[in-house]
Design a protein around this motif. Structure first.
Motif, PDB file in Angstrom:
ATOM      1  N   GLN A   1      47.405 -17.773 -17.949  1.00 42.51           N
ATOM      2  CA  GLN A   1      46.051 -17.230 -18.027  1.00 42.51           C
ATOM      3  C   GLN A   1      45.413 -17.380 -19.404  1.00 42.51           C
ATOM      4  O   GLN A   1      44.394 -16.750 -19.689  1.00 42.51           O
ATOM      5  CB  GLN A   1      46.065 -15.768 -17.592  1.00 42.51           C
ATOM      6  CG  GLN A   1      46.320 -15.565 -16.109  1.00 42.51           C
ATOM      7  CD  GLN A   1      45.169 -16.077 -15.252  1.00 42.51           C
ATOM      8  OE1 GLN A   1      44.012 -15.788 -15.510  1.00 42.51           O
ATOM      9  NE2 GLN A   1      45.502 -16.838 -14.213  1.00 42.51           N
ATOM     10  N   GLY A   2      46.020 -18.173 -20.267  1.00 45.03           N
ATOM     11  CA  GLY A   2      45.405 -18.462 -21.552  1.00 45.03           C
ATOM     12  C   GLY A   2      45.206 -17.243 -22.433  1.00 45.03           C
ATOM     13  O   GLY A   2      44.229 -17.165 -23.183  1.00 45.03           O
ATOM     14  N   GLY A   3      46.117 -16.289 -22.349  1.00 37.06           N
ATOM     15  CA  GLY A   3      46.023 -15.110 -23.192  1.00 37.06           C
ATOM     16  C   GLY A   3      45.203 -13.976 -22.605  1.00 37.06           C
ATOM     17  O   GLY A   3      45.105 -12.902 -23.212  1.00 37.06           O
ATOM     18  N   GLN A   4      44.609 -14.184 -21.437  1.00 35.59           N
ATOM     19  CA  GLN A   4      43.823 -13.127 -20.801  1.00 35.59           C
ATOM     20  C   GLN A   4      44.749 -12.090 -20.159  1.00 35.59           C
ATOM     21  O   GLN A   4      45.732 -12.441 -19.525  1.00 35.59           O
ATOM     22  CB  GLN A   4      42.924 -13.716 -19.712  1.00 35.59           C
ATOM     23  CG  GLN A   4      41.981 -14.793 -20.192  1.00 35.59           C
ATOM     24  CD  GLN A   4      41.258 -15.439 -19.029  1.00 35.59           C
ATOM     25  OE1 GLN A   4      40.211 -14.991 -18.597  1.00 35.59           O
ATOM     26  NE2 GLN A   4      41.848 -16.515 -18.506  1.00 35.59           N
ATOM     27  N   TRP A   5      44.404 -10.833 -20.317  1.00 36.21           N
ATOM     28  CA  TRP A   5      45.127  -9.731 -19.663  1.00 36.21           C
ATOM     29  C   TRP A   5      44.247  -9.212 -18.534  1.00 36.21           C
ATOM     30  O   TRP A   5      43.078  -8.895 -18.745  1.00 36.21           O
ATOM     31  CB  TRP A   5      45.428  -8.627 -20.665  1.00 36.21           C
ATOM     32  CG  TRP A   5      46.349  -7.567 -20.132  1.00 36.21           C
ATOM     33  CD1 TRP A   5      46.040  -6.547 -19.284  1.00 36.21           C
ATOM     34  CD2 TRP A   5      47.749  -7.419 -20.416  1.00 36.21           C
ATOM     35  NE1 TRP A   5      47.141  -5.786 -18.997  1.00 36.21           N
ATOM     36  CE2 TRP A   5      48.209  -6.296 -19.689  1.00 36.21           C
ATOM     37  CE3 TRP A   5      48.649  -8.138 -21.204  1.00 36.21           C
ATOM     38  CZ2 TRP A   5      49.534  -5.864 -19.743  1.00 36.21           C
ATOM     39  CZ3 TRP A   5      49.970  -7.716 -21.244  1.00 36.21           C
ATOM     40  CH2 TRP A   5      50.396  -6.586 -20.534  1.00 36.21           C
ATOM     41  N   HIS A   6      44.815  -9.110 -17.349  1.00 34.45           N
ATOM     42  CA  HIS A   6      44.028  -8.698 -16.189  1.00 34.45           C
ATOM     43  C   HIS A   6      44.482  -7.325 -15.684  1.00 34.45           C
ATOM     44  O   HIS A   6      45.666  -7.113 -15.414  1.00 34.45           O
ATOM     45  CB  HIS A   6      44.166  -9.723 -15.064  1.00 34.45           C
ATOM     46  CG  HIS A   6      43.630 -11.080 -15.422  1.00 34.45           C
ATOM     47  ND1 HIS A   6      42.287 -11.352 -15.512  1.00 34.45           N
ATOM     48  CD2 HIS A   6      44.270 -12.241 -15.726  1.00 34.45           C
ATOM     49  CE1 HIS A   6      42.110 -12.624 -15.845  1.00 34.45           C
ATOM     50  NE2 HIS A   6      43.300 -13.187 -15.977  1.00 34.45           N
TER      51      HIS A   6
ATOM     52  N   GLN B   1      52.406 -11.232 -18.755  1.00 31.40           N
ATOM     53  CA  GLN B   1      53.139 -11.907 -19.828  1.00 31.40           C
ATOM     54  C   GLN B   1      54.000 -12.996 -19.201  1.00 31.40           C
ATOM     55  O   GLN B   1      54.440 -12.873 -18.061  1.00 31.40           O
ATOM     56  CB  GLN B   1      54.017 -10.905 -20.584  1.00 31.40           C
ATOM     57  CG  GLN B   1      53.243  -9.831 -21.318  1.00 31.40           C
ATOM     58  CD  GLN B   1      54.124  -8.677 -21.771  1.00 31.40           C
ATOM     59  OE1 GLN B   1      53.978  -7.554 -21.310  1.00 31.40           O
ATOM     60  NE2 GLN B   1      55.059  -8.951 -22.674  1.00 31.40           N
ATOM     61  N   ASN B   2      54.254 -14.056 -19.963  1.00 34.02           N
ATOM     62  CA  ASN B   2      55.002 -15.186 -19.415  1.00 34.02           C
ATOM     63  C   ASN B   2      56.508 -14.923 -19.465  1.00 34.02           C
ATOM     64  O   ASN B   2      57.080 -14.750 -20.545  1.00 34.02           O
ATOM     65  CB  ASN B   2      54.679 -16.467 -20.181  1.00 34.02           C
ATOM     66  CG  ASN B   2      55.335 -17.676 -19.549  1.00 34.02           C
ATOM     67  OD1 ASN B   2      55.211 -17.887 -18.340  1.00 34.02           O
ATOM     68  ND2 ASN B   2      56.033 -18.463 -20.339  1.00 34.02           N
TER      69      ASN B   2
END
Length: 318
Positions: free
Chosen positions: A137-142, A232-233
């Motif tokens: 998600q390119g650093g986006q937190w959902h 988080q990955n």
């Protein structure tokens, strides 16, 4: 000694013993009480396969924690479609829920905790069918939890339930009706996303694409399923390269992504698809660019279907 995990793990191997050993070292940290190991057989006309497959089988001698090991070792090569789908079906015939790791999917130790918590938490929720380990998600937190819900079922390290896998059909028998009524339009608004998935489903249904995972997406979507994706990955794919079946090039910066250990699992307050996250994934990985159909036809004419399969798959596998 760490506490042993009560969640069974399916470990799928083929001809990459060095990658497989790294993943096995991470599985060792979780110490599952039950380990299922599936190894596809060597391909004909690939002289190095027999030795490399034998080295993968020998890895089982390195399992040094107390556990029950179940083996499914093929004498002949089944390929990606039949080999992987057969292994997962074998797994869920024997367990109610579990974790699936292929030999190039390196998990953070907290991946096992994340899967265990969600497997039990959603055990009796039929709308949740898949738990993913990767985050692109390119650093986006959902949302307000450790994870969000999405349509996208990333399969680089995942977990599920027998109840969900029972809806899977590797041959996609209902697909002609799905296509006749143009139901892809009810899933996605973007015509280029529709085109991508229509071509992908056409490819696996007709046998032009040798894979198992498009069928899993199909099964989830036609059953109104949702997928859990971590914020988080938790998985790093170490398998990109010329020896890989599909992921030969890292054109999307998805290989060897850093692992981000999870401190705790916080469940979202709402069981609703995060469409912003789904749309981001679709735009980045699953949208057919303008002019791609002509390009794909040209590739087919010059190089055969193998190149087309690779073009499809390098976008799907995340």
């Amino acid at each position: 000694m760490s506490t042993q995990s009560d969640i069974p793990v399916l470990f799928i191997l083929f001809n990459r013993p060095d990658h497989a050993r790294q993943v096995l070292d991470q599985i060792r940290q979780a110490q599952p009480l039950e380990l299922y190991v599936a190894i596809d057989g060597p391909r004909p006309n690939h002289p190095t396969d027999a030795e490399k497959v034998a080295q993968c089988v020998a890895l089982l001698d390195e399992i040094d924690w107390p556990c029950q090991v179940h083996r499914l070792i093929q004498s002949c090569n089944l390929g990606c479609k039949k080999g992987v789908s057969t292994a997962i079906t074998w797994f869920f015939e024997q367990v109610e829920m579990g974790i699936i790791l292929e030999d190039d999917c390196l998990p953070d130790p907290t991946f096992f905790t994340f899967c265990r918590e969600n497997l039990y938490y959603h055990q009796h929720n039929p709308s949740v069918m898949h738990i993913a380990g990767v985050n692109f998600q390119g650093g986006q937190w959902h949302g307000d939890g450790s994870y969000f819900y999405s349509k996208m079922c990333h399969i680089w390290g995942w977990a599920s339930w027998r109840r969900a896998w029972q809806k899977y059909d590797v041959e996609m028998a209902t697909y002609p009706t799905f296509r006749e009524f143009n139901l892809i339009n009810t899933l996605f608004a973007d015509p280029k996303v529709q085109e991508y998935w229509q071509d992908a489903f056409d490819g696996v249904y007709t046998g032009h694409i040798d894979t198992w995972d498009y069928q899993w997406c199909y099964a989830i979507w036609v059953n109104y399923g949702l997928c859990i994706c971590p914020n988080q990955n938790l998985i790093s794919n170490i398998g990109f390269g010329q020896e890989a079946t599909h992921t030969k090039e890292d054109t999307e910066s998805t290989a060897n992504r850093p692992l981000q250990p999870l401190v705790e699992v916080i469940h979202p307050r709402f069981l609703i698809e995060n469409r912003e996250a789904t749309d981001y994934t679709l735009r980045k990985f699953f949208r057919k660019p303008n002019g791609i159909r002509k390009k794909m036809e040209n590739i087919t004419n010059k190089s055969g279907l193998k190149t087309v399969k690779t073009t499809f798959k390098k976008h799907l596998l995340p």
